[in-house]
Scaffold this motif. Structure first.
Motif, mmCIF file in Angstrom:
data_model
loop_
_atom_site.group_PDB
_atom_site.id
_atom_site.type_symbol
_atom_site.label_atom_id
_atom_site.label_comp_id
_atom_site.label_asym_id
_atom_site.label_seq_id
_atom_site.Cartn_x
_atom_site.Cartn_y
_atom_site.Cartn_z
ATOM 1 N N LYS A 138 10.287 35.842 36.662
ATOM 2 C CA LYS A 138 11.082 37.056 36.520
ATOM 3 C C LYS A 138 11.346 37.410 35.061
ATOM 4 C CE LYS A 138 13.364 36.638 41.004
ATOM 5 N NZ LYS A 138 14.635 36.319 41.716
ATOM 6 N N LEU A 139 11.232 36.417 34.175
ATOM 7 C CA LEU A 139 11.423 36.699 32.750
ATOM 8 C C LEU A 139 10.307 37.605 32.229
ATOM 9 C CD1 LEU A 139 12.527 33.201 31.368
ATOM 10 C CD2 LEU A 139 13.953 35.217 31.797
ATOM 11 N N ASP A 140 9.125 37.505 32.865
ATOM 12 C CA ASP A 140 8.016 38.424 32.587
ATOM 13 C C ASP A 140 7.628 38.482 31.110
ATOM 14 O OD1 ASP A 140 6.040 40.168 33.427
ATOM 15 O OD2 ASP A 140 7.268 41.939 33.051
ATOM 16 N N TRP A 141 7.598 37.304 30.441
ATOM 17 C CA TRP A 141 7.185 37.325 29.050
ATOM 18 C C TRP A 141 5.807 36.702 28.843
ATOM 19 C CZ3 TRP A 141 6.683 32.210 28.607
ATOM 20 C CH2 TRP A 141 7.641 31.371 29.201
ATOM 21 N N ILE A 142 5.071 36.523 29.949
ATOM 22 C CA ILE A 142 3.715 36.001 29.832
ATOM 23 C C ILE A 142 2.741 37.175 29.706
ATOM 24 C CG2 ILE A 142 1.896 34.665 30.952
ATOM 25 C CD1 ILE A 142 4.062 33.094 32.382
ATOM 26 N N PRO A 143 2.009 37.294 28.609
ATOM 27 C CA PRO A 143 1.109 38.429 28.393
ATOM 28 C C PRO A 143 0.044 38.547 29.492
ATOM 29 C CG PRO A 143 1.351 37.112 26.405
ATOM 30 C CD PRO A 143 1.968 36.325 27.519
ATOM 31 N N ARG A 144 -0.295 39.780 29.839
ATOM 32 C CA ARG A 144 -1.310 40.008 30.873
ATOM 33 C C ARG A 144 -2.692 39.553 30.416
ATOM 34 N NH1 ARG A 144 0.028 45.993 33.491
ATOM 35 N NH2 ARG A 144 2.143 45.490 34.241
ATOM 36 N N THR A 145 -2.895 39.510 29.113
ATOM 37 C CA THR A 145 -4.210 39.127 28.578
ATOM 38 C C THR A 145 -4.407 37.610 28.540
ATOM 39 O OG1 THR A 145 -3.298 39.144 26.333
ATOM 40 C CG2 THR A 145 -4.316 41.178 27.128
ATOM 41 N N LEU A 146 -3.374 36.858 28.985
ATOM 42 C CA LEU A 146 -3.427 35.406 28.833
ATOM 43 C C LEU A 146 -4.540 34.774 29.662
ATOM 44 C CD1 LEU A 146 -2.095 33.265 27.234
ATOM 45 C CD2 LEU A 146 -0.407 32.934 29.034
ATOM 46 N N ARG A 147 -4.829 35.309 30.834
ATOM 47 C CA ARG A 147 -5.892 34.758 31.670
ATOM 48 C C ARG A 147 -7.240 34.834 30.948
ATOM 49 N NH1 ARG A 147 -4.746 31.217 35.666
ATOM 50 N NH2 ARG A 147 -2.934 31.905 36.845
ATOM 51 N N LYS A 148 -7.477 35.956 30.266
ATOM 52 C CA LYS A 148 -8.737 36.102 29.529
ATOM 53 C C LYS A 148 -8.794 35.095 28.388
ATOM 54 C CE LYS A 148 -11.695 39.354 27.048
ATOM 55 N NZ LYS A 148 -12.022 38.350 26.033
ATOM 56 N N GLN A 189 -7.381 32.259 28.314
ATOM 57 C CA GLN A 189 -7.601 30.956 28.933
ATOM 58 C C GLN A 189 -9.078 30.751 29.255
ATOM 59 O OE1 GLN A 189 -6.077 30.083 33.052
ATOM 60 N NE2 GLN A 189 -4.693 28.752 31.927
ATOM 61 N N LYS A 190 -9.726 31.786 29.793
ATOM 62 C CA LYS A 190 -11.147 31.688 30.127
ATOM 63 C C LYS A 190 -11.987 31.542 28.865
ATOM 64 C CE LYS A 190 -10.957 34.248 34.485
ATOM 65 N NZ LYS A 190 -11.408 35.463 35.229
ATOM 66 N N ASP A 191 -11.621 32.262 27.804
ATOM 67 C CA ASP A 191 -12.351 32.149 26.537
ATOM 68 C C ASP A 191 -12.225 30.743 25.963
ATOM 69 O OD1 ASP A 191 -13.089 34.792 26.703
ATOM 70 O OD2 ASP A 191 -11.520 35.523 25.350
ATOM 71 N N LEU A 192 -11.041 30.170 26.097
ATOM 72 C CA LEU A 192 -10.807 28.817 25.600
ATOM 73 C C LEU A 192 -11.655 27.807 26.377
ATOM 74 C CD1 LEU A 192 -9.196 26.887 23.782
ATOM 75 C CD2 LEU A 192 -7.408 26.856 25.526
#
Length: 249
Positions: free
Chosen positions: A94-104, A106-109
């Motif tokens: 609910k804090l909603d401070w995780i960026p939407r681009t984080l999954r990408k 993660q995949k790049d990493l």
């Protein structure tokens, strides 16, 4: 307060739902909240104070006390731990401070790890991964922290894979064959981790130590433990993908 006293309090509470008895139960089990919050701290020590996690967890404990049925053959600690962890994770989401681009990211990493391991014939160093991603080492370390938070979002759905590895040779129904394959393969790839990363996985998922306890055992800072954990999970995810097995940690 001994076990006999607690059993009596539970009996009385289920009959009366007394506010005073509920407060006694909450106070008695607050250490369980601290334990669950301490374990989740491995993902969040860079972002949220442990006292805040405990506060979120108290709500889960209260909910567990309200809904627990002592006549069922389930330990309250087991039932409450799931409710407490769920309440903390719900609050984090609910804090909603995780960026939407984080999954990408993660995949790049993960992709960088795979490419470098194939090229070098060994596990890549942090600087080598950073160079592959065209970022500085500091940016790479910050990326690890971000990915650590992303890992937390799905941990309640996937931690089973780690916690049940010890029993992967047990007799199971046919429809659990794929699950068994994942656990067997995961056991193998954990053995291939660098020693310190393997220790973090074992101490956290098997020995169920908190972030602070692991830092004491390994004699490193809590932030270093979190970093080792993130690297280990990233490597595990990467290795599982090579076996075409999904492990969305």
């Amino acid at each position: 307060m001994d076990k006999k006293d607690m059993n009596e309090i539970w009996i009385q509470y289920t009959k009366t739902h007394s506010t005073a008895l509920k407060e006694m139960l909450t106070e008695y089990y607050v250490d369980l909240v601290r334990l669950v919050a301490g374990r989740l701290g491995i993902y969040l020590n860079q972002y949220i104070d442990i006292d805040d996690l405990v506060g979120y967890g108290i709500l889960g404990l209260i909910d567990a006390i309200d809904k627990f049925d002592p006549t069922k053959n389930v330990k309250f600690e087991t039932y409450a731990s799931l409710r407490i962890r769920g309440a903390i994770l719900d609050a984090i989401r609910k804090l909603d401070w995780i960026p939407r681009t984080l999954r990408k990211k993660q995949k790049d990493l993960d992709k960088a790890h795979v490419e470098l391991e194939m090229k070098l014939g060994r596990l890549p160093l942090g600087q080598e991964v950073a160079d592959n991603l065209n970022i500085s080492l500091e940016e790479y370390n910050n990326l690890l922290k971000e990915v650590n938070v992303s890992t937390l979002v799905s941990i309640d759905e996937n931690v089973y894979h780690f916690e049940s590895i010890r029993d992967y040779n047990a007799q199971i129904p046919d429809h659990y064959v794929e699950e068994n394959e994942i656990k067997a393969t995961l056991t193998e790839v954990i053995d291939e981790l660098p020693e310190r990363e393997k220790k973090v996985i074992i101490l956290y998922y098997y020995e169920e130590l908190t972030l602070k306890e692991i830092s004491r055992v390994l004699e490193v800072s809590e932030s270093r433990v979190s970093q080792l954990h993130t690297k280990a999970v990233s490597r595990l995810r990467m290795h599982m993908s090579k076996y075409h097995l999904d492990l969305p940690l």
